[in-house]
Design a protein around this motif. Structure first.
Motif, PDB file in Angstrom:
ATOM      1  N   THR A 148      69.082  -7.569  83.768  1.00 15.61           N
ATOM      2  CA  THR A 148      68.170  -6.443  83.585  1.00 15.61           C
ATOM      3  C   THR A 148      67.601  -6.312  82.177  1.00 15.61           C
ATOM      4  OG1 THR A 148      70.052  -4.992  83.168  1.00 15.61           O
ATOM      5  CG2 THR A 148      69.225  -5.073  85.422  1.00 15.61           C
ATOM      6  N   LEU A 149      68.338  -6.671  81.168  1.00  9.83           N
ATOM      7  CA  LEU A 149      67.864  -6.542  79.788  1.00  9.83           C
ATOM      8  C   LEU A 149      66.724  -7.524  79.543  1.00  9.83           C
ATOM      9  CD1 LEU A 149      68.581  -5.103  77.074  1.00  9.83           C
ATOM     10  CD2 LEU A 149      69.900  -7.147  76.515  1.00  9.83           C
ATOM     11  N   THR A 150      65.579  -7.013  79.071  1.00  5.84           N
ATOM     12  CA  THR A 150      64.425  -7.894  78.870  1.00  5.84           C
ATOM     13  C   THR A 150      64.187  -8.226  77.404  1.00  5.84           C
ATOM     14  OG1 THR A 150      62.915  -6.006  78.856  1.00  5.84           O
ATOM     15  CG2 THR A 150      63.263  -7.145  80.972  1.00  5.84           C
ATOM     16  N   THR A 151      64.624  -7.367  76.482  1.00  5.84           N
ATOM     17  CA  THR A 151      64.491  -7.656  75.052  1.00  5.84           C
ATOM     18  C   THR A 151      65.747  -7.229  74.315  1.00  5.84           C
ATOM     19  OG1 THR A 151      63.440  -5.533  74.562  1.00  5.84           O
ATOM     20  CG2 THR A 151      61.973  -7.376  75.036  1.00  5.84           C
ATOM     21  N   ILE A 152      66.034  -7.928  73.235  1.00  5.94           N
ATOM     22  CA  ILE A 152      67.162  -7.577  72.375  1.00  5.94           C
ATOM     23  C   ILE A 152      66.770  -7.913  70.946  1.00  5.94           C
ATOM     24  CG2 ILE A 152      68.312  -9.812  72.732  1.00  5.94           C
ATOM     25  CD1 ILE A 152      70.988  -8.255  72.570  1.00  5.94           C
ATOM     26  N   ASP A 153      67.055  -7.003  70.040  1.00  8.39           N
ATOM     27  CA  ASP A 153      66.733  -7.215  68.633  1.00  8.39           C
ATOM     28  C   ASP A 153      68.029  -7.269  67.831  1.00  8.39           C
ATOM     29  OD1 ASP A 153      65.711  -7.377  66.095  1.00  8.39           O
ATOM     30  OD2 ASP A 153      64.484  -5.577  66.240  1.00  8.39           O
ATOM     31  N   LEU A 154      68.392  -8.447  67.404  1.00  5.23           N
ATOM     32  CA  LEU A 154      69.583  -8.650  66.594  1.00  5.23           C
ATOM     33  C   LEU A 154      69.212  -8.885  65.136  1.00  5.23           C
ATOM     34  CD1 LEU A 154      71.473 -11.031  69.039  1.00  5.23           C
ATOM     35  CD2 LEU A 154      71.776  -8.576  68.754  1.00  5.23           C
ATOM     36  N   GLY A 155      67.951  -8.631  64.813  1.00  5.77           N
ATOM     37  CA  GLY A 155      67.464  -8.838  63.454  1.00  5.77           C
ATOM     38  C   GLY A 155      67.823  -7.687  62.536  1.00  5.77           C
ATOM     39  N   CYS A 156      67.602  -7.920  61.255  1.00  4.11           N
ATOM     40  CA  CYS A 156      67.913  -6.931  60.225  1.00  4.11           C
ATOM     41  C   CYS A 156      66.734  -6.781  59.295  1.00  4.11           C
ATOM     42  CB  CYS A 156      69.106  -7.399  59.409  1.00  4.11           C
ATOM     43  SG  CYS A 156      70.571  -7.669  60.370  1.00  4.11           S
ATOM     44  N   ASP A 157      66.786  -5.735  58.472  1.00  6.46           N
ATOM     45  CA  ASP A 157      65.762  -5.606  57.440  1.00  6.46           C
ATOM     46  C   ASP A 157      66.183  -6.415  56.211  1.00  6.46           C
ATOM     47  OD1 ASP A 157      67.605  -4.105  55.936  1.00  6.46           O
ATOM     48  OD2 ASP A 157      66.844  -2.205  56.695  1.00  6.46           O
ATOM     49  N   LEU A 193      74.744 -13.823  61.889  1.00  3.00           N
ATOM     50  CA  LEU A 193      75.084 -14.553  63.108  1.00  3.00           C
ATOM     51  C   LEU A 193      75.437 -15.991  62.780  1.00  3.00           C
ATOM     52  CD1 LEU A 193      72.290 -13.379  65.591  1.00  3.00           C
ATOM     53  CD2 LEU A 193      74.517 -12.345  65.143  1.00  3.00           C
ATOM     54  N   GLY A 194      74.739 -16.560  61.814  1.00  3.20           N
ATOM     55  CA  GLY A 194      74.997 -17.933  61.410  1.00  3.20           C
ATOM     56  C   GLY A 194      74.610 -18.937  62.480  1.00  3.20           C
ATOM     57  N   ASP A 195      74.809 -20.189  62.160  1.00  2.00           N
ATOM     58  CA  ASP A 195      74.430 -21.259  63.081  1.00  2.00           C
ATOM     59  C   ASP A 195      75.249 -21.240  64.370  1.00  2.00           C
ATOM     60  OD1 ASP A 195      72.581 -22.090  61.214  1.00  2.00           O
ATOM     61  OD2 ASP A 195      73.864 -23.646  60.382  1.00  2.00           O
ATOM     62  N   ASP A 196      76.554 -20.978  64.261  1.00  2.00           N
ATOM     63  CA  ASP A 196      77.407 -20.962  65.459  1.00  2.00           C
ATOM     64  C   ASP A 196      77.028 -19.833  66.410  1.00  2.00           C
ATOM     65  OD1 ASP A 196      78.798 -23.174  64.558  1.00  2.00           O
ATOM     66  OD2 ASP A 196      80.474 -22.010  63.759  1.00  2.00           O
ATOM     67  N   GLY A 197      76.779 -18.658  65.857  1.00  2.00           N
ATOM     68  CA  GLY A 197      76.376 -17.525  66.687  1.00  2.00           C
ATOM     69  C   GLY A 197      75.026 -17.749  67.338  1.00  2.00           C
ATOM     70  N   ALA A 198      74.092 -18.306  66.561  1.00  2.00           N
ATOM     71  CA  ALA A 198      72.760 -18.594  67.099  1.00  2.00           C
ATOM     72  C   ALA A 198      72.837 -19.644  68.205  1.00  2.00           C
ATOM     73  CB  ALA A 198      71.827 -19.065  65.991  1.00  2.00           C
ATOM     74  N   GLN A 199      73.692 -20.631  68.018  1.00  2.00           N
ATOM     75  CA  GLN A 199      73.864 -21.672  69.035  1.00  2.00           C
ATOM     76  C   GLN A 199      74.433 -21.078  70.323  1.00  2.00           C
ATOM     77  OE1 GLN A 199      72.936 -24.927  68.886  1.00  2.00           O
ATOM     78  NE2 GLN A 199      73.536 -25.115  71.011  1.00  2.00           N
ATOM     79  N   ALA A 200      75.400 -20.187  70.194  1.00  2.00           N
ATOM     80  CA  ALA A 200      75.993 -19.544  71.375  1.00  2.00           C
ATOM     81  C   ALA A 200      74.942 -18.733  72.129  1.00  2.00           C
ATOM     82  CB  ALA A 200      77.162 -18.650  70.951  1.00  2.00           C
ATOM     83  N   ARG A 249      65.636 -12.119  63.061  1.00  2.00           N
ATOM     84  CA  ARG A 249      65.304 -12.225  61.638  1.00  2.00           C
ATOM     85  C   ARG A 249      66.504 -11.854  60.753  1.00  2.00           C
ATOM     86  NH1 ARG A 249      63.706  -7.961  63.841  1.00  2.00           N
ATOM     87  NH2 ARG A 249      64.060  -5.901  62.990  1.00  2.00           N
ATOM     88  N   SER A 250      66.587 -12.469  59.596  1.00  2.00           N
ATOM     89  CA  SER A 250      67.609 -12.196  58.571  1.00  2.00           C
ATOM     90  C   SER A 250      69.029 -12.344  59.090  1.00  2.00           C
ATOM     91  CB  SER A 250      67.423 -10.783  57.979  1.00  2.00           C
ATOM     92  OG  SER A 250      66.181 -10.678  57.359  1.00  2.00           O
ATOM     93  N   ASN A 251      69.343 -13.513  59.647  1.00  2.00           N
ATOM     94  CA  ASN A 251      70.671 -13.728  60.203  1.00  2.00           C
ATOM     95  C   ASN A 251      71.375 -14.977  59.677  1.00  2.00           C
ATOM     96  OD1 ASN A 251      71.745 -11.825  62.257  1.00  2.00           O
ATOM     97  ND2 ASN A 251      69.650 -11.978  62.962  1.00  2.00           N
ATOM     98  N   SER A 252      70.957 -15.496  58.574  1.00  2.00           N
ATOM     99  CA  SER A 252      71.595 -16.675  57.975  1.00  2.00           C
ATOM    100  C   SER A 252      71.676 -17.842  58.955  1.00  2.00           C
ATOM    101  CB  SER A 252      73.007 -16.320  57.471  1.00  2.00           C
ATOM    102  OG  SER A 252      72.949 -15.300  56.509  1.00  2.00           O
ATOM    103  N   ILE A 253      70.606 -18.036  59.688  1.00  2.00           N
ATOM    104  CA  ILE A 253      70.534 -19.154  60.634  1.00  2.00           C
ATOM    105  C   ILE A 253      69.852 -20.319  59.924  1.00  2.00           C
ATOM    106  CG2 ILE A 253      69.590 -19.968  62.823  1.00  2.00           C
ATOM    107  CD1 ILE A 253      69.637 -16.979  63.723  1.00  2.00           C
TER     108      ILE A 253
END
Length: 65
Positions: free
Chosen positions: A19-28, A35-42, A59-63
């Motif tokens: 059901t969820l269509t959008t999610i914003d995990l970004g920061c200012d 999240l880093g590379d491992d979190g982004a990969q997951a 945005r702004s997640n050390s990826i």
């Protein structure tokens, strides 16, 4: 901060999301969810089977840093 472990938990939820269509995990510019590379990969892996999500903010997640 969500961190890689939090991102992996979110990824597990996204695998079964219908059901969820959008999610914003970004920061200012003053914050970072780290999240880093491992979190982004997951999260990327979880989206392979997710047909509901059409938008994601990372945005702004050390990826790739």
């Amino acid at each position: 901060s969500i961190g890689a472990d939090g991102a992996k938990a979110i990824a597990d939820s996204l695998k079964v999301n219908s059901t969820l269509t959008t999610i914003d995990l970004g920061c200012d510019i003053f914050d970072n969810n780290s999240l880093g590379d491992d979190g982004a990969q997951a999260i990327a892996e979880s989206l392979k089977g997710n047909t509901a999500l059409t938008g994601i903010g990372l945005r702004s997640n050390s990826i790739g840093a």
